[in-house]
Design a protein around this motif. Structure first.
Motif, mmCIF file in Angstrom:
data_model
loop_
_atom_site.group_PDB
_atom_site.id
_atom_site.type_symbol
_atom_site.label_atom_id
_atom_site.label_comp_id
_atom_site.label_asym_id
_atom_site.label_seq_id
_atom_site.Cartn_x
_atom_site.Cartn_y
_atom_site.Cartn_z
ATOM 1 N N ALA A 1 43.600 46.768 34.185
ATOM 2 C CA ALA A 1 44.474 47.259 35.256
ATOM 3 C C ALA A 1 43.628 47.543 36.488
ATOM 4 O O ALA A 1 42.535 48.093 36.399
ATOM 5 N N GLY A 2 44.141 47.126 37.630
ATOM 6 C CA GLY A 2 43.483 47.401 38.897
ATOM 7 C C GLY A 2 44.433 48.149 39.813
ATOM 8 O O GLY A 2 45.649 48.047 39.670
ATOM 9 N N SER A 3 43.879 48.878 40.759
ATOM 10 C CA SER A 3 44.736 49.636 41.672
ATOM 11 C C SER A 3 44.179 49.579 43.091
ATOM 12 O O SER A 3 43.014 49.262 43.311
ATOM 13 N N SER A 4 45.057 49.881 44.039
ATOM 14 C CA SER A 4 44.676 49.885 45.447
ATOM 15 C C SER A 4 45.696 50.694 46.230
ATOM 16 O O SER A 4 46.880 50.719 45.897
ATOM 17 N N ALA A 5 45.242 51.307 47.284
ATOM 18 C CA ALA A 5 46.150 52.008 48.196
ATOM 19 C C ALA A 5 46.720 51.042 49.232
ATOM 20 O O ALA A 5 47.637 51.408 49.967
ATOM 21 N N ASP A 6 46.202 49.799 49.281
ATOM 22 C CA ASP A 6 46.588 48.870 50.333
ATOM 23 C C ASP A 6 47.614 47.808 49.926
ATOM 24 O O ASP A 6 48.562 47.561 50.657
ATOM 25 N N ASN B 1 40.305 44.011 43.209
ATOM 26 C CA ASN B 1 39.491 45.116 42.694
ATOM 27 C C ASN B 1 39.256 44.970 41.194
ATOM 28 O O ASN B 1 38.138 45.188 40.708
ATOM 29 N N ALA B 2 40.303 44.609 40.462
ATOM 30 C CA ALA B 2 40.178 44.450 39.011
ATOM 31 C C ALA B 2 39.231 43.306 38.661
ATOM 32 O O ALA B 2 38.359 43.446 37.800
ATOM 33 N N VAL B 3 39.384 42.171 39.325
ATOM 34 C CA VAL B 3 38.526 41.010 39.052
ATOM 35 C C VAL B 3 37.070 41.315 39.429
ATOM 36 O O VAL B 3 36.144 41.006 38.673
ATOM 37 N N ALA B 4 36.867 41.950 40.572
ATOM 38 C CA ALA B 4 35.505 42.274 41.008
ATOM 39 C C ALA B 4 34.821 43.218 40.021
ATOM 40 O O ALA B 4 33.633 43.051 39.702
ATOM 41 N N TYR C 1 49.425 50.903 44.731
ATOM 42 C CA TYR C 1 49.782 49.685 44.018
ATOM 43 C C TYR C 1 48.948 49.581 42.748
ATOM 44 O O TYR C 1 47.765 49.939 42.753
ATOM 45 N N GLN C 2 49.561 49.084 41.675
ATOM 46 C CA GLN C 2 48.822 48.860 40.440
ATOM 47 C C GLN C 2 49.268 47.541 39.822
ATOM 48 O O GLN C 2 50.451 47.207 39.853
ATOM 49 N N VAL C 3 48.309 46.807 39.273
ATOM 50 C CA VAL C 3 48.600 45.566 38.561
ATOM 51 C C VAL C 3 47.888 45.579 37.217
ATOM 52 O O VAL C 3 46.823 46.165 37.075
ATOM 53 N N VAL C 4 48.510 44.958 36.242
ATOM 54 C CA VAL C 4 47.860 44.692 34.967
ATOM 55 C C VAL C 4 47.683 43.186 34.916
ATOM 56 O O VAL C 4 48.638 42.432 35.116
#
Length: 68
Positions: A12-17, A25-28, A57-60
């Protein structure tokens, strides 16, 4: 072309943007410790709402990497 075998992990990755930044962010972060990253797919997208606006924002994602 040789045959390849892949392992798949879920992160899971997250971002305020944006969702796009959350994926990046998750891949990096995964790339810091996992070699041979080859592909990703978005499994889930969600976010947090505050005061009627998107606050986070959040993605899995599922990430595939080639095994040697």
């Amino acid at each position: 072309m040789s045959d390849h075998v892949y392992k798949i992990i879920e992160i899971a990755g997250s971002s305020a943007d944006s969702h796009d930044d959350a994926i990046r962010n998750a891949v990096a972060k995964a790339a810091e410790t996992v070699d041979h990253l080859n592909w990703y797919e978005v499994k889930e997208m969600r976010g947090h709402i505050a005061d009627g606006k998107i606050a986070h924002y959040q993605v899995v994602i599922r990430v595939g990497f080639r095994l040697e």
